[in-house]
Design a protein around this motif. Structure first.
Motif, PDB file in Angstrom:
ATOM      1  N   THR A  68      26.617  29.825  10.151  1.00 14.54           N
ATOM      2  CA  THR A  68      27.013  31.166   9.715  1.00 14.54           C
ATOM      3  C   THR A  68      27.076  31.240   8.199  1.00 14.54           C
ATOM      4  O   THR A  68      26.603  32.205   7.586  1.00 14.54           O
ATOM      5  N   ASN A 112      23.510  31.267   6.778  1.00 12.83           N
ATOM      6  CA  ASN A 112      22.855  32.568   6.966  1.00 12.83           C
ATOM      7  C   ASN A 112      23.327  33.578   5.929  1.00 12.83           C
ATOM      8  O   ASN A 112      22.526  34.339   5.377  1.00 12.83           O
ATOM      9  N   SER A 123      23.071  33.948  17.658  1.00 14.05           N
ATOM     10  CA  SER A 123      23.708  34.497  16.466  1.00 14.05           C
ATOM     11  C   SER A 123      24.655  35.621  16.859  1.00 14.05           C
ATOM     12  O   SER A 123      24.462  36.299  17.877  1.00 14.05           O
TER      13      SER A 123
END
Length: 247
Positions: free
Chosen positions: A18, A21, A213
């Motif tokens: 996370t 990203n 995701s």
């Protein structure tokens, strides 16, 4: 990049993913070309403001998301101070948008029935059912591993994202039924994928074994709730729905 590679090794894989990203999609495109010693608070403040307002075709991000992005950058720059790359942390002087606490809107009995009908046969049906019947946070659900599931005992362990404590849950039999079905479907995916399968050990994955995701899950959730006339519903409302139904 150094901070992600060397100073986040103790974090859970999903958390690191996370972070990466957010770094790749928001921080590096804006500040990546700025030399570390030249980075100043106004540059960071503008990035945060632009992310919140939305610019150049980019959709505005919520105050909570902007706060999360700031937290990543602040920690990385803080490490740069500790190792001597910077004298002070330039992000210390930044101001964050105010996070508005969203109103809690659990699904009522009729909405829950409509939601279950809407997701029937859909790719994320089992994921949503497990969440609706356990109240797990999204990160906890997506980080659930098969090695923590005990089908014989009807229990599973999970490590909370909030306090890193491990808890043992004994969910309803319908939850274990959904998990068994998920294992069956995932086994079919693994056989079909062959050498391309990523053995992540996660319960909920895509058809190649990769972790899901948050954005993908929310997109499918939004599609389901919009189809039953409650487009304002949030994924986190499933957690509140579980709490209300439990009471």
């Amino acid at each position: 990049d150094i901070w992600l590679a060397e100073y986040t090794v103790d974090l859970k894989p999903l958390t690191r993913s996370t972070y990466k990203n957010k770094v790749e999609s928001t921080i590096k495109p804006t500040l990546g070309a700025v030399k570390l010693q030249a980075l100043k608070a106004p540059q960071i403040q503008k990035m945060l403001n632009d992310l919140h307002r939305g610019t150049s075709g980019r959709k505005p991000l919520s105050a909570k998301t902007v706060k999360d992005i700031y937290g990543i950058l602040h920690r990385a720059l803080g490490q740069a101070v500790e190792v001597g790359y910077l004298r002070i942390n330039p992000s210390d002087a930044c101001k964050l948008p105010r996070v508005e606490r969203a109103e809690i809107k659990p699904l009522d009995e009729a909405q829950t029935a409509a939601f279950l009908n809407a997701i029937h046969g859909q790719p994320f049906e089992r994921l949503f059912i497990v969440d609706l019947l356990t109240g797990l946070r999204q990160g906890e659900l997506l980080g659930l591993r098969w090695k923590d599931v005990d089908f014989e005992g009807g229990t599973y362990f999970f490590g909370s994202l909030k306090n890193d404590k491990t808890r043992l849950l004994t969910p309803a039999p319908s939850v274990m039924k959904a998990l068994r079905e998920q294992r069956r479907v995932q086994t079919e995916w693994r056989l079909k994928a062959g050498e391309f399968w990523e053995n992540s050990g996660l319960v909920f994955t895509d058809e190649l074994g990769h972790h899901l995701s948050h954005v993908t899950v929310r997109k499918h959730f939004k599609k389901a709730v919009e189809s039953i006339g409650i487009p304002e519903a949030r994924f986190h409302d499933l957690r509140h729905s579980f709490a209300v139904n439990s009471l």
